[in-house]
Scaffold this motif. Structure first.
Motif, PDB file in Angstrom:
ATOM      1  N   ASN A 128       0.803  -1.230   0.000  1.00  0.00           N
ATOM      2  CA  ASN A 128       0.000   0.000   0.000  1.00  0.00           C
ATOM      3  C   ASN A 128       0.832   1.274   0.000  1.00  0.00           C
ATOM      4  OD1 ASN A 128      -1.501  -2.255   1.476  1.00  0.00           O
ATOM      5  ND2 ASN A 128      -3.131  -0.902   0.821  1.00  0.00           N
ATOM      6  N   GLN A 129       2.116   1.152   0.326  1.00  0.00           N
ATOM      7  CA  GLN A 129       3.035   2.284   0.404  1.00  0.00           C
ATOM      8  C   GLN A 129       2.525   3.373   1.341  1.00  0.00           C
ATOM      9  OE1 GLN A 129       3.733   2.707  -3.976  1.00  0.00           O
ATOM     10  NE2 GLN A 129       5.859   2.503  -3.304  1.00  0.00           N
ATOM     11  N   LEU A 130       2.181   2.962   2.555  1.00  0.00           N
ATOM     12  CA  LEU A 130       1.852   3.898   3.622  1.00  0.00           C
ATOM     13  C   LEU A 130       3.118   4.102   4.439  1.00  0.00           C
ATOM     14  CD1 LEU A 130      -1.554   2.423   4.828  1.00  0.00           C
ATOM     15  CD2 LEU A 130      -1.181   4.290   3.213  1.00  0.00           C
ATOM     16  N   GLY A 131       3.524   5.345   4.636  1.00  0.00           N
ATOM     17  CA  GLY A 131       4.754   5.636   5.353  1.00  0.00           C
ATOM     18  C   GLY A 131       4.491   6.123   6.764  1.00  0.00           C
ATOM     19  N   PHE A 132       5.254   5.603   7.709  1.00  0.00           N
ATOM     20  CA  PHE A 132       5.140   5.980   9.116  1.00  0.00           C
ATOM     21  C   PHE A 132       6.485   6.511   9.594  1.00  0.00           C
ATOM     22  CE2 PHE A 132       2.207   2.566   8.254  1.00  0.00           C
ATOM     23  CZ  PHE A 132       1.037   2.976   8.861  1.00  0.00           C
ATOM     24  N   SER A 133       6.451   7.537  10.465  1.00  0.00           N
ATOM     25  CA  SER A 133       7.709   8.089  10.981  1.00  0.00           C
ATOM     26  C   SER A 133       7.483   8.636  12.385  1.00  0.00           C
ATOM     27  CB  SER A 133       8.233   9.185  10.053  1.00  0.00           C
ATOM     28  OG  SER A 133       7.333  10.264  10.015  1.00  0.00           O
ATOM     29  N   VAL A 134       8.569   9.107  12.977  1.00  0.00           N
ATOM     30  CA  VAL A 134       8.520   9.704  14.309  1.00  0.00           C
ATOM     31  C   VAL A 134       7.464  10.806  14.296  1.00  0.00           C
ATOM     32  CG1 VAL A 134       9.888  11.039  15.942  1.00  0.00           C
ATOM     33  CG2 VAL A 134      10.927   9.137  14.729  1.00  0.00           C
ATOM     34  N   PRO A 135       6.604  10.897  15.255  1.00  0.00           N
ATOM     35  CA  PRO A 135       6.628  10.308  16.588  1.00  0.00           C
ATOM     36  C   PRO A 135       5.946   8.952  16.696  1.00  0.00           C
ATOM     37  CG  PRO A 135       4.897  11.935  16.534  1.00  0.00           C
ATOM     38  CD  PRO A 135       5.555  11.934  15.179  1.00  0.00           C
ATOM     39  N   TRP A 136       5.797   8.206  15.615  1.00  0.00           N
ATOM     40  CA  TRP A 136       5.219   6.863  15.633  1.00  0.00           C
ATOM     41  C   TRP A 136       3.856   6.849  16.330  1.00  0.00           C
ATOM     42  CZ3 TRP A 136       8.122   4.567  12.248  1.00  0.00           C
ATOM     43  CH2 TRP A 136       9.483   4.810  12.206  1.00  0.00           C
ATOM     44  N   ASP A 137       3.003   7.767  15.930  1.00  0.00           N
ATOM     45  CA  ASP A 137       1.705   7.919  16.582  1.00  0.00           C
ATOM     46  C   ASP A 137       0.532   7.352  15.773  1.00  0.00           C
ATOM     47  OD1 ASP A 137       1.623   9.715  14.524  1.00  0.00           O
ATOM     48  OD2 ASP A 137       1.395  11.475  15.793  1.00  0.00           O
ATOM     49  N   GLY A 138       0.827   6.627  14.723  1.00  0.00           N
ATOM     50  CA  GLY A 138      -0.227   6.025  13.921  1.00  0.00           C
ATOM     51  C   GLY A 138      -0.609   6.843  12.696  1.00  0.00           C
ATOM     52  N   LEU A 139      -0.168   8.095  12.639  1.00  0.00           N
ATOM     53  CA  LEU A 139      -0.432   8.890  11.451  1.00  0.00           C
ATOM     54  C   LEU A 139       0.472   8.385  10.325  1.00  0.00           C
ATOM     55  CD1 LEU A 139      -0.648  12.461  13.014  1.00  0.00           C
ATOM     56  CD2 LEU A 139      -2.523  10.897  12.417  1.00  0.00           C
ATOM     57  N   TYR A 140       0.025   8.509   9.101  1.00  0.00           N
ATOM     58  CA  TYR A 140       0.813   8.001   7.988  1.00  0.00           C
ATOM     59  C   TYR A 140       0.799   8.966   6.809  1.00  0.00           C
ATOM     60  CZ  TYR A 140      -3.751   6.618   6.158  1.00  0.00           C
ATOM     61  OH  TYR A 140      -5.044   6.627   5.732  1.00  0.00           O
ATOM     62  N   ASP A 141       1.720   8.737   5.900  1.00  0.00           N
ATOM     63  CA  ASP A 141       1.855   9.536   4.695  1.00  0.00           C
ATOM     64  C   ASP A 141       1.746   8.594   3.507  1.00  0.00           C
ATOM     65  OD1 ASP A 141       2.291  11.704   3.056  1.00  0.00           O
ATOM     66  OD2 ASP A 141       4.458  11.731   3.365  1.00  0.00           O
ATOM     67  N   THR A 142       1.152   9.079   2.420  1.00  0.00           N
ATOM     68  CA  THR A 142       1.031   8.240   1.224  1.00  0.00           C
ATOM     69  C   THR A 142       1.877   8.761   0.103  1.00  0.00           C
ATOM     70  OG1 THR A 142      -0.888   9.496   0.497  1.00  0.00           O
ATOM     71  CG2 THR A 142      -1.319   7.491   1.743  1.00  0.00           C
TER      72      THR A 142
END
Length: 72
Positions: A58-72
């Motif tokens: 799906n190419q969902l990107g996760f990063s700090v602060p690792w809070d469940g929000l993602y980028d596409t």
């Protein structure tokens, strides 16, 4: 959305907390499935750090602060 919230509210003992997951990768018929650590930042002295996790295919990107929000 309201119906989903009512269902969630009806779960006994429900609480929000941190979870732990482990990176993994599996290729099936040429398609990558997994949660793969990656380096997307620029660091001094060329040192790389895994600062990103990408969920494939799906190419969902996760990063700090690792809070469940993602980028596409």
């Amino acid at each position: 959305m309201e119906a989903a919230q009512q269902l969630m509210d009806s779960l006994p003992g429900r609480r929000f907390a941190d979870i732990a997951i482990a990176p993994f990768a599996v290729e099936v018929d040429g398609t990558l499935f997994g949660l793969v650590r990656e380096c997307h930042g620029e660091y001094p002295d060329g040192e790389e750090q895994d600062d990103w996790a990408e969920f494939y295919p799906n190419q969902l990107g996760f990063s700090v602060p690792w809070d469940g929000l993602y980028d596409t």
